[in-house]
Design a protein around this motif. Structure first.
Motif, PDB file in Angstrom:
ATOM      1  N   ARG A  64      -5.963   5.483  -1.733  1.00  0.00           N
ATOM      2  CA  ARG A  64      -4.665   5.229  -1.820  1.00  0.00           C
ATOM      3  C   ARG A  64      -4.186   4.153  -2.462  1.00  0.00           C
ATOM      4  O   ARG A  64      -2.993   4.002  -3.022  1.00  0.00           O
TER       5      ARG A  64
ATOM      6  N   SER B 259       1.378   5.357  -2.420  1.00  0.00           N
ATOM      7  CA  SER B 259       0.867   6.340  -1.942  1.00  0.00           C
ATOM      8  C   SER B 259       1.292   6.857  -0.276  1.00  0.00           C
ATOM      9  O   SER B 259       1.271   7.988  -0.085  1.00  0.00           O
TER      10      SER B 259
ATOM     11  N   LEU C  26       0.730   8.938  11.063  1.00  0.00           N
ATOM     12  CA  LEU C  26       1.157  10.557  11.157  1.00  0.00           C
ATOM     13  C   LEU C  26       0.490  11.602  11.239  1.00  0.00           C
ATOM     14  O   LEU C  26       0.887  12.719  10.957  1.00  0.00           O
TER      15      LEU C  26
ATOM     16  N   TYR D 180      -4.505  12.157   5.640  1.00  0.00           N
ATOM     17  CA  TYR D 180      -3.744  11.400   6.738  1.00  0.00           C
ATOM     18  C   TYR D 180      -4.789  10.695   7.534  1.00  0.00           C
ATOM     19  O   TYR D 180      -4.605  10.295   8.761  1.00  0.00           O
TER      20      TYR D 180
ATOM     21  N   LEU E 128       4.520   8.677  -0.373  1.00  0.00           N
ATOM     22  CA  LEU E 128       4.507  10.204  -0.785  1.00  0.00           C
ATOM     23  C   LEU E 128       3.875  10.854   0.546  1.00  0.00           C
ATOM     24  O   LEU E 128       4.466  11.778   0.735  1.00  0.00           O
ATOM     25  N   LEU E 129       2.893  10.339   1.100  1.00  0.00           N
ATOM     26  CA  LEU E 129       2.221  10.827   2.310  1.00  0.00           C
ATOM     27  C   LEU E 129       3.292  11.127   3.373  1.00  0.00           C
ATOM     28  O   LEU E 129       3.446  11.956   3.812  1.00  0.00           O
ATOM     29  N   SER E 130       4.109  10.096   3.598  1.00  0.00           N
ATOM     30  CA  SER E 130       5.231  10.222   4.594  1.00  0.00           C
ATOM     31  C   SER E 130       6.293  11.206   4.177  1.00  0.00           C
ATOM     32  O   SER E 130       6.758  12.144   4.832  1.00  0.00           O
TER      33      SER E 130
ATOM     34  N   HIS F 116      -4.612   3.938  -5.520  1.00  0.00           N
ATOM     35  CA  HIS F 116      -4.755   4.533  -6.802  1.00  0.00           C
ATOM     36  C   HIS F 116      -3.613   5.492  -6.869  1.00  0.00           C
ATOM     37  O   HIS F 116      -4.062   6.652  -6.464  1.00  0.00           O
ATOM     38  N   TYR F 117      -2.379   5.129  -7.426  1.00  0.00           N
ATOM     39  CA  TYR F 117      -1.385   6.183  -7.231  1.00  0.00           C
ATOM     40  C   TYR F 117      -1.333   7.236  -8.597  1.00  0.00           C
ATOM     41  O   TYR F 117      -1.020   6.501  -9.563  1.00  0.00           O
TER      42      TYR F 117
END
Lengths: 285, 202
Positions: free
Chosen positions: B161, A245, B39, B34, A248-250, B163-164
């Motif tokens: 997060r 996760s 980030l 986020y 992928l976010l990055s 759980h992908y």
């Protein structure tokens, strides 16, 4: 570094993307042969191919492909990248350096035959390692630090999952960061690499779980969950999912110039499929 | 800036296509994804670009079906807490000085280790990428103070997060038909048979 888990899922890939992926694989093989003699071609791995894909995806220009002949099978014709030496050279150096440190580790704590085998290979790799180190000292120091930190982490019998995965994660974070000078991209690659590295380390630990229980080897999952893998499979899966996760976010924030579909194939299909097959022993297809 | 390029659509795209592309991107960069991420600022910047691009296209097309309803910048300023026992630690985490923050927390002992202490430990580990430890600290914080919104949302974010499932992809049951499918098909066939007046035969 652990090998063999970072693979694409061919069935979910467009033909042209797979051709490009294969061409990068072949180009890396060729680069190894060119820089480190023919023998070094045998250490070609998918993990380092992926590093080459990342490097190429961030470069300003890409030269396109040309047709050449495979050294292992002269009857076969392969596509190769026309130039982009720098990216391929970095990936070749990473291949050499990580195998070199794997040999060093095995000599330190492997069995008799393993040691013998590694001693035989060592003379070649010492020479190649020196060469790679001279070319890319930053890659060398990242892998060297990983090797050292890993050794220290494994001496701690209460080592946590996070702590055990930290050296590999940090290494990949560092080697990906050197692919760009852009500060923003470096921040993104730092996080992306960290979690990809963490996933690679942890999937290997999950894969070796039963084996390590039997042999009494170091394995952070065994430390955390004892020999009862079955009832903690969900926890293991969640820890791996978490890494993907974050990856992928990055990645979503990173602007790559090409090969995005290859990278996305890996993140969407290749890695999750691998994870499933390791944890639930499903047949891969 | 070419707004079409930002949204990744052709200039000839219909209003509906523009809207779909915009929605996709807004979902991707949404601040909720986020939250607590180092980030977050980059995602916010992206979100702003996407919003601006969409607004620009809407302005250019004016009377089109694309209505201006850009996602508002979510209110993600973590200054929502009022009474904190560890203002210094929170400041240090914000500045990215994780080791210093950790040192202060480690100096706290016994009863000083309240729910917030566990929460902040979780924050530090999360920033370091030590997700497993972070998760267990967040769990403890929420157990000690189940009604705290801040702790709860951190735990919920993390649960999401863990759980992908990118783009709803599922390797199992992707093909073939289940028992349910067979039953529904039979029932449908039966109904069709009845319609045709064929009684008794099925």
């Amino acid at each position: 570094m652990v090998f063999g888990f970072v693979t694409v899922d061919k069935s979910e890939m467009l033909g042209k993307d797979f051709d490009a992926y294969k061409a990068i694989y072949c180009s890396l093989c060729k680069q190894l042969g060119k820089e480190y003699t023919f023998l070094s071609r045998f250490i070609l791995s998918y993990d380092c191919t992926f590093y080459a894909v990342m490097a190429l995806s961030l470069e300003d220009s890409c030269s396109g492909f040309c047709v050449g002949r495979c050294k292992f099978n002269p009857l076969k014709k392969c596509n190769y990248l026309k130039s982009n030496e720098e990216s391929l050279s970095k990936a070749a150096a990473l291949s050499i350096i990580s195998v070199y440190y794997k040999l060093v580790d095995n000599i330190a704590d492997g069995g008799f035959f393993e040691k013998l085998y590694c001693y035989c290979l060592m003379p070649f790799f010492s020479v190649w390692h020196k060469k790679a180190k001279k070319k890319f000292p930053k890659i060398e120091s990242a892998v060297a630090q990983m090797s050292k930190a890993q050794f220290e982490a494994e001496r701690d019998i209460t080592c946590s999952i996070d702590k055990a995965a930290d050296p590999t994660a940090t290494m990949l974070s560092k080697v990906l960061q050197i692919l760009t000078d852009n500060e923003e991209k470096r921040r993104i690659l730092s996080a992306y690499g960290y979690f990809l590295g963490k996933w690679i380390y942890l999937i290997d630990a999950a894969n070796d779980y039963e084996d390590d229980v039997k042999k009494g080897n170091f394995n952070p999952y065994v430390i955390a969950y004892g020999d009862d893998k079955a009832s903690h499979i969900k926890d293991i899966n969640a820890s791996l999912d978490h890494c993907l996760s974050e990856c992928l976010l990055s990645y979503n924030l990173l602007e790559v110039k090409r090969f995005d579909r290859i990278i996305e194939n890996l993140l969407f299909y290749g890695l999750p499929k691998k994870q499933k097959s390791v944890l639930y022993k499903e047949n891969e297809k | 800036m070419n707004p079409y390029q930002v949204l990744g659509v052709a200039e000839t795209a219909t209003d509906a296509e523009v809207k779909t592309a915009y929605r996709e991107l807004a979902k991707k960069y949404h601040p909720d994804n986020y939250a607590d991420s180092p980030l977050a600022d980059l995602a916010e910047q992206k979100m702003k670009e996407v919003n601006e691009a969409y607004d620009m296209i809407c302005d250019m097309r004016k009377n089109g079906g694309a209505s201006r309803s850009t996602y508002s910048q979510s209110s993600y300023n973590n200054s929502g807490y009022t009474n904190t026992s560890f203002p210094d630690v929170r400041r240090l985490i914000k500045e990215g000085r994780l080791d210093d923050a950790m040192q202060i927390l480690n100096g706290v002992s016994g009863t000083g280790r309240n729910a917030e202490w566990y929460f902040l430990m979780g924050m530090i580990f999360s920033r370091k990428g030590w997700t497993e430890q972070a998760y267990s600290y967040f769990q403890t914080a929420c157990r000690m103070e189940p009604n705290n919104q801040e702790f709860m949302s951190a735990l919920n974010n993390m649960n999401a997060r863990r759980h992908y499932n990118p783009s709803g992809y599922n390797t199992a049951n992707s093909s073939g038909c289940s028992i349910c499918d067979v039953c529904t098909t039979l029932i449908c066939l039966d109904c069709m048979c009845d319609c045709c007046g064929g009684n008794g035969c099925c």
